[in-house]
Write an enzyme that holds these catalytic residues in place. Sequence first.
Site, PDB file in Angstrom:
ATOM      1  N   GLU A 252      46.303  46.013  41.108  1.00 46.59           N
ATOM      2  CA  GLU A 252      46.438  44.769  40.340  1.00 46.59           C
ATOM      3  C   GLU A 252      47.682  44.768  39.433  1.00 46.59           C
ATOM      4  O   GLU A 252      47.564  44.914  38.210  1.00 46.59           O
ATOM      5  CB  GLU A 252      45.195  44.531  39.494  1.00 46.59           C
ATOM      6  CG  GLU A 252      43.949  44.325  40.322  1.00 46.59           C
ATOM      7  CD  GLU A 252      42.733  43.993  39.474  1.00 46.59           C
ATOM      8  OE1 GLU A 252      42.702  44.410  38.307  1.00 46.59           O
ATOM      9  OE2 GLU A 252      41.829  43.323  39.983  1.00 46.59           O
TER      10      GLU A 252
ATOM     11  N   GLU B 100      37.908  44.031  46.280  1.00 46.15           N
ATOM     12  CA  GLU B 100      36.937  44.379  45.232  1.00 46.15           C
ATOM     13  C   GLU B 100      36.062  43.193  44.927  1.00 46.15           C
ATOM     14  O   GLU B 100      36.564  42.064  44.796  1.00 46.15           O
ATOM     15  CB  GLU B 100      37.651  44.698  43.910  1.00 46.15           C
ATOM     16  CG  GLU B 100      38.268  46.031  43.788  1.00 46.15           C
ATOM     17  CD  GLU B 100      38.851  46.216  42.380  1.00 46.15           C
ATOM     18  OE1 GLU B 100      38.330  45.643  41.405  1.00 46.15           O
ATOM     19  OE2 GLU B 100      39.859  46.928  42.283  1.00 46.15           O
TER      20      GLU B 100
END
Length: 664
Positions: A154, A307
Amino acid sequence: MTPLLLTDRLGGLAFGGDYNPEQWDEPVWKEDEELMRRAGVNLATVGVFSWALLEPDEGRYDFALLDAHLDRLHANGVAVDLATPTASPPPWFTLAHPDALPVSPDGTRLTHGSRDTYCLAAPAYRDAARRIASALAERYGDHPALALWHVHNEYATLCWCDHTAAAFAAWLRSRHGSLDALNDAWGTAFWSQRYTSWEQVLPPRATQWHANPGQVLDFRRYCSDQALAAYREQRDAIRVHSDRPVTTNLMLPGYQNLDLWAFGRAVDLVAVDHYPAAPGIDAAADTAFGADRARSFAGGRPWLLMEQGTGTVQDGDRILGKEPGEILRHTLGHIARGSEGALFFQWRQSRAGAEQWHPGMVPHAGPDSRVFREVTAVGAALGRLAELAGSTVTARVAVLHDSDAWWALDVDGLPSAELDYHATLRRTHRALWDAGTTTDFAHPEQDLSDYRLVLAPALFLLSGPAAVNLRRYVAAGGTLLVQYFSGVVDDRGHAYLGGYPAAPLREALGVRVEEYRPLRRDERIVLSDGSHGTAWSESVRAEGAETLAAYTHGMLAGAPALTRHRFGAGQGWYLSTRLDDTGYAALVARLLAQAGVGPELPGLPPGVEAVSRHAADGRRWLVLLNHRADAVRLPAQPDTTHDLLTGGPVGELPPGGCAVLRGG
Ligand code: GAL
């Protein structure tokens, strides 16, 4: 080297999650092996936060544990998504290179002790990141367990330090060419901001009052480009040693500082993380929003849910658990919209550390738990859906999405604070989702001819080429809805003159907006069709368009609020206020009807989702998700004889139930 397709390698959809064995010991690893087999896990993301373990001192690598875990996972039939650990530099790194710690806009240099504490422009950080990516690739590039590379985690940290200032100035030089051009772009004639040397140009640090919007917009662009360069650097270092596909996990919709279209082009497989932003039916709609975005950034190709949580649903100031059955429904919500699998953060809930309360696939309570039983059921379901791998989703409706428009709308000094980009996009997508339509997101400059209907909410910044593109789309037969405060500024953030939206687009809409009139807080304006607007209104002059609804009071009484213009072979619609939910749903229904787009499966009640995937050879699957608390009888049309989830026919969908119909 052509990267291998992930699901070809797995022989079906991916199922698993972040696996952090360094937090545990031998007996737990043994239990993990058994539980992964029981749950049907076939892919584990390893090493995301393992930098301190892999490089205990600068330049000294220790791969013993990773060697053992990769071999162990492989022997257990679990493929590996191997991460480079660069999202969390170890303490030794930051002590050795304090200049690589990020600095916030007010000049505070952050310290280690959390994660994501780095400056992407710091040479020491970039070198260290490239070195460890390269070392990992050299060692594991052709490891039989390796299915995918997961660069970083991320990309999200922004920094305003001196390294950033130098890199930003270099980026500006290459974008604008000269100081004169920069001064012009940023409108520095206002407030005496004229720059006379590059050294004077800074990132938008804390200022006394409003920052310069051109500077802020360019900084967001720079940050995204910098993250992309950092990603590419690791990707290229990996490719020297490995032919496996490379990706990075993109963050949730509202937290994104990246140009996701650009990232979509730079990765071998688009991967996203998704944690719903609200509970209940809103979580289902939000799942569709995240999944439709991911598929679009992937250019329609398969993508991967990297995720999700077994129990992570935001609700204001708290995180709620998922209700029974929601783990499967959210998972299938992503699969239905093109994901090649479903991974979770994380396999085992941590016993200690900053995210010890973040649920895992194996919770603190252990495998004898509702959560693990549901996880196991999800694994079994995905096992039965293997044939969906590689199939895609087609949409006939697109919502325009542009990071530039978002960033430009994320500045000080706008006429209203109620112009939130993502909230507006979510609302548009939600109305289409409620109508049972599958929606893509599209860039305003891309070819739109495959779409029958295009909606442009919050498209505040509109480049010249995009304005021409939208005009062309309508002329060629498309139906376009442009919503208020769109097409207002060009790609430098300069207002279009002579009336809004930008001239070429205005022709297609047959309107000219003369004045923006934000409404007072809590003010509601009634329109002639009985709907009402809040937050915003505009003084619109019809220049060829017909008025479908007019303002009924105040200085705008009688003026157009909603218009339609027949232009070329298509129609350009313009909406100048924020309609209430019912009015907006009615408008969307009207547009869908006009564009000839029906729901994916007609006859379903609200709260039942239907999406289809199709393969290149003509096979189709219809995914049905009942988010309602009551059972739902299915309409007669789809062939309900073969539900892949049960292997049998479906009569009705039980409350919260799901089905995947072959040939549906
Ligand atoms: C993700 C992140 C994970 C974990 C998770 C918790 O954004 O990549 O490492 O923090 O959030 O929801």
